[in-house]
Motif scaffolding. Sequence first.
Motif, PDB file in Angstrom:
ATOM      1  N   ARG A 135      31.837  39.052  44.237  1.00  0.00           N
ATOM      2  CA  ARG A 135      32.463  40.367  44.080  1.00  0.00           C
ATOM      3  C   ARG A 135      33.856  40.270  43.454  1.00  0.00           C
ATOM      4  O   ARG A 135      34.349  41.232  42.891  1.00  0.00           O
ATOM      5  CB  ARG A 135      32.612  41.053  45.435  1.00  0.00           C
ATOM      6  N   TYR A 136      34.489  39.117  43.609  1.00  0.00           N
ATOM      7  CA  TYR A 136      35.879  38.956  43.186  1.00  0.00           C
ATOM      8  C   TYR A 136      36.006  37.762  42.237  1.00  0.00           C
ATOM      9  O   TYR A 136      36.546  36.718  42.595  1.00  0.00           O
ATOM     10  CB  TYR A 136      36.783  38.774  44.414  1.00  0.00           C
ATOM     11  N   PRO A 137      35.509  37.903  41.011  1.00  0.00           N
ATOM     12  CA  PRO A 137      35.530  36.772  40.077  1.00  0.00           C
ATOM     13  C   PRO A 137      36.940  36.464  39.597  1.00  0.00           C
ATOM     14  O   PRO A 137      37.759  37.360  39.392  1.00  0.00           O
ATOM     15  CB  PRO A 137      34.674  37.266  38.913  1.00  0.00           C
ATOM     16  N   ARG A 138      37.228  35.192  39.454  1.00  0.00           N
ATOM     17  CA  ARG A 138      38.483  34.757  38.853  1.00  0.00           C
ATOM     18  C   ARG A 138      38.247  34.466  37.375  1.00  0.00           C
ATOM     19  O   ARG A 138      39.094  34.721  36.537  1.00  0.00           O
ATOM     20  CB  ARG A 138      38.997  33.507  39.556  1.00  0.00           C
ATOM     21  N   ASN A 176      33.755  33.552  52.387  1.00  0.00           N
ATOM     22  CA  ASN A 176      33.366  33.820  53.776  1.00  0.00           C
ATOM     23  C   ASN A 176      32.291  34.888  53.884  1.00  0.00           C
ATOM     24  O   ASN A 176      32.385  35.791  54.698  1.00  0.00           O
ATOM     25  CB  ASN A 176      34.597  34.224  54.592  1.00  0.00           C
ATOM     26  N   THR A 177      31.289  34.778  53.049  1.00  0.00           N
ATOM     27  CA  THR A 177      30.193  35.738  53.087  1.00  0.00           C
ATOM     28  C   THR A 177      28.879  35.022  52.832  1.00  0.00           C
ATOM     29  O   THR A 177      28.848  33.969  52.199  1.00  0.00           O
ATOM     30  CB  THR A 177      30.400  36.855  52.042  1.00  0.00           C
ATOM     31  N   ALA A 178      27.819  35.576  53.329  1.00  0.00           N
ATOM     32  CA  ALA A 178      26.491  35.008  53.099  1.00  0.00           C
ATOM     33  C   ALA A 178      25.842  35.582  51.848  1.00  0.00           C
ATOM     34  O   ALA A 178      24.725  35.208  51.500  1.00  0.00           O
ATOM     35  CB  ALA A 178      25.600  35.268  54.315  1.00  0.00           C
ATOM     36  N   VAL A 228      28.471  32.155  33.394  1.00  0.00           N
ATOM     37  CA  VAL A 228      29.194  31.505  34.488  1.00  0.00           C
ATOM     38  C   VAL A 228      30.161  32.511  35.104  1.00  0.00           C
ATOM     39  O   VAL A 228      30.739  33.338  34.400  1.00  0.00           O
ATOM     40  CB  VAL A 228      29.943  30.229  34.015  1.00  0.00           C
ATOM     41  N   ALA A 229      30.288  32.444  36.414  1.00  0.00           N
ATOM     42  CA  ALA A 229      31.272  33.254  37.133  1.00  0.00           C
ATOM     43  C   ALA A 229      31.798  32.396  38.279  1.00  0.00           C
ATOM     44  O   ALA A 229      31.024  31.764  38.990  1.00  0.00           O
ATOM     45  CB  ALA A 229      30.659  34.540  37.677  1.00  0.00           C
ATOM     46  N   VAL A 230      33.118  32.362  38.431  1.00  0.00           N
ATOM     47  CA  VAL A 230      33.747  31.537  39.451  1.00  0.00           C
ATOM     48  C   VAL A 230      34.735  32.388  40.226  1.00  0.00           C
ATOM     49  O   VAL A 230      35.500  33.158  39.648  1.00  0.00           O
ATOM     50  CB  VAL A 230      34.483  30.335  38.823  1.00  0.00           C
ATOM     51  N   SER A 231      34.707  32.218  41.553  1.00  0.00           N
ATOM     52  CA  SER A 231      35.640  32.927  42.421  1.00  0.00           C
ATOM     53  C   SER A 231      36.336  31.929  43.326  1.00  0.00           C
ATOM     54  O   SER A 231      35.710  31.014  43.841  1.00  0.00           O
ATOM     55  CB  SER A 231      34.897  33.948  43.289  1.00  0.00           C
ATOM     56  N   GLY A 232      37.618  32.141  43.539  1.00  0.00           N
ATOM     57  CA  GLY A 232      38.364  31.366  44.526  1.00  0.00           C
ATOM     58  C   GLY A 232      38.837  32.274  45.635  1.00  0.00           C
ATOM     59  O   GLY A 232      39.663  31.890  46.454  1.00  0.00           O
ATOM     60  N   ASP A 233      38.306  33.471  45.665  1.00  0.00           N
ATOM     61  CA  ASP A 233      38.747  34.484  46.614  1.00  0.00           C
ATOM     62  C   ASP A 233      38.143  34.242  48.001  1.00  0.00           C
ATOM     63  O   ASP A 233      36.945  34.010  48.131  1.00  0.00           O
ATOM     64  CB  ASP A 233      38.344  35.876  46.106  1.00  0.00           C
ATOM     65  N   GLU A 234      38.972  34.313  49.003  1.00  0.00           N
ATOM     66  CA  GLU A 234      38.542  34.116  50.388  1.00  0.00           C
ATOM     67  C   GLU A 234      37.396  35.048  50.774  1.00  0.00           C
ATOM     68  O   GLU A 234      36.498  34.671  51.519  1.00  0.00           O
ATOM     69  CB  GLU A 234      39.742  34.340  51.319  1.00  0.00           C
ATOM     70  N   ARG A 235      37.416  36.262  50.261  1.00  0.00           N
ATOM     71  CA  ARG A 235      36.371  37.239  50.603  1.00  0.00           C
ATOM     72  C   ARG A 235      35.004  36.819  50.080  1.00  0.00           C
ATOM     73  O   ARG A 235      33.981  37.151  50.663  1.00  0.00           O
ATOM     74  CB  ARG A 235      36.750  38.625  50.080  1.00  0.00           C
ATOM     75  N   ASP A 236      34.964  36.084  48.983  1.00  0.00           N
ATOM     76  CA  ASP A 236      33.683  35.580  48.469  1.00  0.00           C
ATOM     77  C   ASP A 236      33.236  34.324  49.205  1.00  0.00           C
ATOM     78  O   ASP A 236      32.049  34.101  49.377  1.00  0.00           O
ATOM     79  CB  ASP A 236      33.780  35.278  46.972  1.00  0.00           C
TER      80      ASP A 236
END
Length: 84
Positions: free
Chosen positions: A42-45, A35-37, A25-33
């Motif tokens: 790239r920016y896991p939390r 707003n991408t297709a 499992v990998a979860v990101s809350g980063d805006e950069r992740d």
Amino acid sequence: MHHYKASWLLTITIHHYHFFYYPDVAVSGDERDRNTAEDFIRYPRLIGEVLSPTTAALDRSDKFADYRTSESLQEYVINQSRKS
């Protein structure tokens, strides 16, 4: 409201080299992740791994060392699997 992105594919960049991993499992809350297709994070939390006899050594060593280079990572969770 927070929006999170989850994916089975994660990329970690170390010295301009991209390493692709498939954590459990990998979860990101980063805006950069958000707003991408791209179909990967790239920016896991948070990154989670379920250890098995065949993956435990790699998950605890080389992969963990690579994951730690991510400035966005806040939690790395490992869970030892149990045989029934």
